[in-house]
Design a protein around this motif. Structure first.
Motif, PDB file in Angstrom:
ATOM      1  N   TYR A   6       0.829  -1.199   0.000  1.00  0.00           N
ATOM      2  CA  TYR A   6       0.000   0.000   0.000  1.00  0.00           C
ATOM      3  C   TYR A   6       0.870   1.257   0.000  1.00  0.00           C
ATOM      4  CZ  TYR A   6      -2.992   3.748   1.640  1.00  0.00           C
ATOM      5  OH  TYR A   6      -3.634   4.952   1.768  1.00  0.00           O
ATOM      6  N   CYS A   7       1.846   1.301   0.884  1.00  0.00           N
ATOM      7  CA  CYS A   7       2.707   2.479   0.993  1.00  0.00           C
ATOM      8  C   CYS A   7       3.484   2.717  -0.293  1.00  0.00           C
ATOM      9  CB  CYS A   7       3.661   2.338   2.171  1.00  0.00           C
ATOM     10  SG  CYS A   7       2.833   2.524   3.760  1.00  0.00           S
ATOM     11  N   GLU A   8       3.934   1.654  -0.894  1.00  0.00           N
ATOM     12  CA  GLU A   8       4.668   1.779  -2.143  1.00  0.00           C
ATOM     13  C   GLU A   8       3.770   2.360  -3.237  1.00  0.00           C
ATOM     14  OE1 GLU A   8       7.457  -1.175  -4.683  1.00  0.00           O
ATOM     15  OE2 GLU A   8       7.147  -1.693  -2.574  1.00  0.00           O
ATOM     16  N   SER A   9       2.531   1.892  -3.322  1.00  0.00           N
ATOM     17  CA  SER A   9       1.615   2.372  -4.360  1.00  0.00           C
ATOM     18  C   SER A   9       1.194   3.823  -4.122  1.00  0.00           C
ATOM     19  CB  SER A   9       0.378   1.475  -4.448  1.00  0.00           C
ATOM     20  OG  SER A   9      -0.456   1.649  -3.315  1.00  0.00           O
ATOM     21  N   GLN A  10       1.145   4.245  -2.864  1.00  0.00           N
ATOM     22  CA  GLN A  10       0.741   5.610  -2.522  1.00  0.00           C
ATOM     23  C   GLN A  10       1.932   6.547  -2.298  1.00  0.00           C
ATOM     24  OE1 GLN A  10      -2.603   6.547  -2.459  1.00  0.00           O
ATOM     25  NE2 GLN A  10      -2.792   4.503  -3.339  1.00  0.00           N
ATOM     26  N   GLN A  11       3.123   6.022  -2.432  1.00  0.00           N
ATOM     27  CA  GLN A  11       4.367   6.765  -2.208  1.00  0.00           C
ATOM     28  C   GLN A  11       4.422   7.367  -0.793  1.00  0.00           C
ATOM     29  OE1 GLN A  11       4.388   9.425  -5.609  1.00  0.00           O
ATOM     30  NE2 GLN A  11       5.691   7.988  -6.712  1.00  0.00           N
ATOM     31  N   ILE A  12       4.062   6.544   0.184  1.00  0.00           N
ATOM     32  CA  ILE A  12       4.118   6.930   1.589  1.00  0.00           C
ATOM     33  C   ILE A  12       5.361   6.287   2.197  1.00  0.00           C
ATOM     34  CG2 ILE A  12       2.969   6.780   3.834  1.00  0.00           C
ATOM     35  CD1 ILE A  12       0.311   6.569   2.310  1.00  0.00           C
ATOM     36  N   PRO A  13       6.262   7.089   2.751  1.00  0.00           N
ATOM     37  CA  PRO A  13       7.474   6.500   3.322  1.00  0.00           C
ATOM     38  C   PRO A  13       7.193   5.708   4.601  1.00  0.00           C
ATOM     39  CG  PRO A  13       7.457   8.874   3.674  1.00  0.00           C
ATOM     40  CD  PRO A  13       6.265   8.542   2.838  1.00  0.00           C
ATOM     41  N   ILE A  14       7.909   4.608   4.745  1.00  0.00           N
ATOM     42  CA  ILE A  14       7.872   3.819   5.975  1.00  0.00           C
ATOM     43  C   ILE A  14       9.191   4.079   6.689  1.00  0.00           C
ATOM     44  CG2 ILE A  14       7.784   1.515   6.984  1.00  0.00           C
ATOM     45  CD1 ILE A  14       6.239   0.596   4.503  1.00  0.00           C
ATOM     46  N   LEU A  15       9.098   4.672   7.861  1.00  0.00           N
ATOM     47  CA  LEU A  15      10.277   4.974   8.664  1.00  0.00           C
ATOM     48  C   LEU A  15      10.349   3.982   9.814  1.00  0.00           C
ATOM     49  CD1 LEU A  15       9.631   8.791   8.813  1.00  0.00           C
ATOM     50  CD2 LEU A  15      11.371   7.673   7.445  1.00  0.00           C
ATOM     51  N   ILE A  16      11.505   3.437  10.024  1.00  0.00           N
ATOM     52  CA  ILE A  16      11.710   2.464  11.096  1.00  0.00           C
ATOM     53  C   ILE A  16      12.712   3.041  12.079  1.00  0.00           C
ATOM     54  CG2 ILE A  16      12.586   0.174  11.658  1.00  0.00           C
ATOM     55  CD1 ILE A  16      11.558  -0.756   8.946  1.00  0.00           C
ATOM     56  N   ALA A  17      12.321   3.078  13.358  1.00  0.00           N
ATOM     57  CA  ALA A  17      13.240   3.538  14.394  1.00  0.00           C
ATOM     58  C   ALA A  17      14.338   2.491  14.562  1.00  0.00           C
ATOM     59  CB  ALA A  17      12.491   3.762  15.699  1.00  0.00           C
ATOM     60  N   ASP A  18      15.575   2.932  14.408  1.00  0.00           N
ATOM     61  CA  ASP A  18      16.710   2.008  14.437  1.00  0.00           C
ATOM     62  C   ASP A  18      17.933   2.767  14.929  1.00  0.00           C
ATOM     63  OD1 ASP A  18      17.694  -0.753  13.235  1.00  0.00           O
ATOM     64  OD2 ASP A  18      19.176   0.753  12.655  1.00  0.00           O
ATOM     65  N   LEU A  19      18.751   2.111  15.730  1.00  0.00           N
ATOM     66  CA  LEU A  19      19.941   2.772  16.263  1.00  0.00           C
ATOM     67  C   LEU A  19      20.880   3.279  15.175  1.00  0.00           C
ATOM     68  CD1 LEU A  19      20.792   0.411  19.256  1.00  0.00           C
ATOM     69  CD2 LEU A  19      19.847   2.727  19.359  1.00  0.00           C
ATOM     70  N   GLN A  20      20.856   2.652  14.012  1.00  0.00           N
ATOM     71  CA  GLN A  20      21.738   3.045  12.921  1.00  0.00           C
ATOM     72  C   GLN A  20      21.076   4.011  11.943  1.00  0.00           C
ATOM     73  OE1 GLN A  20      24.883   1.960  13.273  1.00  0.00           O
ATOM     74  NE2 GLN A  20      24.094   0.943  15.078  1.00  0.00           N
ATOM     75  N   GLY A  21      19.906   4.536  12.306  1.00  0.00           N
ATOM     76  CA  GLY A  21      19.160   5.412  11.403  1.00  0.00           C
ATOM     77  C   GLY A  21      19.717   6.817  11.319  1.00  0.00           C
ATOM     78  N   SER A  22      19.147   7.577  10.418  1.00  0.00           N
ATOM     79  CA  SER A  22      19.513   8.981  10.229  1.00  0.00           C
ATOM     80  C   SER A  22      18.742   9.855  11.203  1.00  0.00           C
ATOM     81  CB  SER A  22      19.171   9.418   8.801  1.00  0.00           C
ATOM     82  OG  SER A  22      19.852   8.638   7.862  1.00  0.00           O
ATOM     83  N   SER A  23      19.205  11.051  11.362  1.00  0.00           N
ATOM     84  CA  SER A  23      18.545  12.028  12.219  1.00  0.00           C
ATOM     85  C   SER A  23      17.173  12.391  11.638  1.00  0.00           C
ATOM     86  CB  SER A  23      19.417  13.279  12.299  1.00  0.00           C
ATOM     87  OG  SER A  23      18.697  14.354  12.804  1.00  0.00           O
ATOM     88  N   PRO A  24      16.153  12.594  12.470  1.00  0.00           N
ATOM     89  CA  PRO A  24      14.827  12.975  11.965  1.00  0.00           C
ATOM     90  C   PRO A  24      14.869  14.274  11.160  1.00  0.00           C
ATOM     91  CG  PRO A  24      14.719  12.541  14.326  1.00  0.00           C
ATOM     92  CD  PRO A  24      16.149  12.463  13.922  1.00  0.00           C
ATOM     93  N   GLU A  25      15.788  15.157  11.500  1.00  0.00           N
ATOM     94  CA  GLU A  25      15.907  16.423  10.790  1.00  0.00           C
ATOM     95  C   GLU A  25      16.372  16.250   9.346  1.00  0.00           C
ATOM     96  OE1 GLU A  25      17.285  15.812  13.801  1.00  0.00           O
ATOM     97  OE2 GLU A  25      16.259  17.191  15.152  1.00  0.00           O
ATOM     98  N   SER A  26      16.914  15.089   9.015  1.00  0.00           N
ATOM     99  CA  SER A  26      17.405  14.863   7.651  1.00  0.00           C
ATOM    100  C   SER A  26      16.290  14.489   6.673  1.00  0.00           C
ATOM    101  CB  SER A  26      18.493  13.792   7.641  1.00  0.00           C
ATOM    102  OG  SER A  26      17.954  12.541   8.007  1.00  0.00           O
ATOM    103  N   TYR A  27      15.079  14.308   7.182  1.00  0.00           N
ATOM    104  CA  TYR A  27      13.953  13.954   6.322  1.00  0.00           C
ATOM    105  C   TYR A  27      13.118  15.188   6.031  1.00  0.00           C
ATOM    106  CZ  TYR A  27      15.144   9.178   7.373  1.00  0.00           C
ATOM    107  OH  TYR A  27      15.813   8.006   7.494  1.00  0.00           O
ATOM    108  N   SER A  28      12.766  15.380   4.777  1.00  0.00           N
ATOM    109  CA  SER A  28      11.875  16.487   4.404  1.00  0.00           C
ATOM    110  C   SER A  28      10.538  15.882   3.979  1.00  0.00           C
ATOM    111  CB  SER A  28      12.490  17.317   3.279  1.00  0.00           C
ATOM    112  OG  SER A  28      12.758  16.506   2.164  1.00  0.00           O
ATOM    113  N   LEU A  29       9.692  15.660   4.959  1.00  0.00           N
ATOM    114  CA  LEU A  29       8.409  15.005   4.683  1.00  0.00           C
ATOM    115  C   LEU A  29       7.328  16.009   4.309  1.00  0.00           C
ATOM    116  CD1 LEU A  29       8.548  12.453   7.608  1.00  0.00           C
ATOM    117  CD2 LEU A  29       8.972  12.011   5.199  1.00  0.00           C
ATOM    118  N   HIS A  30       7.566  17.280   4.545  1.00  0.00           N
ATOM    119  CA  HIS A  30       6.626  18.361   4.229  1.00  0.00           C
ATOM    120  C   HIS A  30       5.221  18.004   4.695  1.00  0.00           C
ATOM    121  CE1 HIS A  30       9.906  20.303   2.198  1.00  0.00           C
ATOM    122  NE2 HIS A  30      10.097  19.233   1.483  1.00  0.00           N
ATOM    123  N   SER A  31       4.272  17.977   3.797  1.00  0.00           N
ATOM    124  CA  SER A  31       2.883  17.700   4.211  1.00  0.00           C
ATOM    125  C   SER A  31       2.478  16.257   3.925  1.00  0.00           C
ATOM    126  CB  SER A  31       1.935  18.657   3.498  1.00  0.00           C
ATOM    127  OG  SER A  31       2.009  18.447   2.112  1.00  0.00           O
TER     128      SER A  31
END
Length: 86
Positions: A6-31
């Motif tokens: 579903y997310c792939e078809s709607q282009q909705i990002p799936i974010l997973i909390a992970d110790l090796q992840g990027s900073s939340p500020e690095s994502y530009s999710l806008h609206s």
């Protein structure tokens, strides 16, 4: 797997909390909507690393061992949503 499709078809990002992840500020999710997946406090989640998932993490001071999953999720949602109103 249905969520993934579903997310792939709607282009909705799936974010997973992970110790090796990027900073939340690095994502530009806008609206745009997003899904945030949180695991248990000790081991995280059991998902094979997939390239269309994005991994996000909170940076913490060295004196802090860990945060409660509800607190972590709240902080991540807040930080990820910051770009949505501006």
């Amino acid at each position: 797997q249905k969520l993934e499709t579903y997310c792939e078809s709607q282009q909705i990002p799936i974010l997973i909390a992970d110790l090796q992840g990027s900073s939340p500020e690095s994502y530009s999710l806008h609206s745009s909507p997003f899904y945030l997946i949180l695991g248990n406090e000790g081991q995280g989640i059991r998902v094979p690393k997939k390239e269309h998932f994005q991994y996000v993490s909170l940076s913490m001071e060295s004196q802090v061992e860990s945060l409660n999953v509800a607190v972590s999720g709240s902080l991540l949602i807040y930080l990820l949503s910051q770009g949505k109103t501006s």
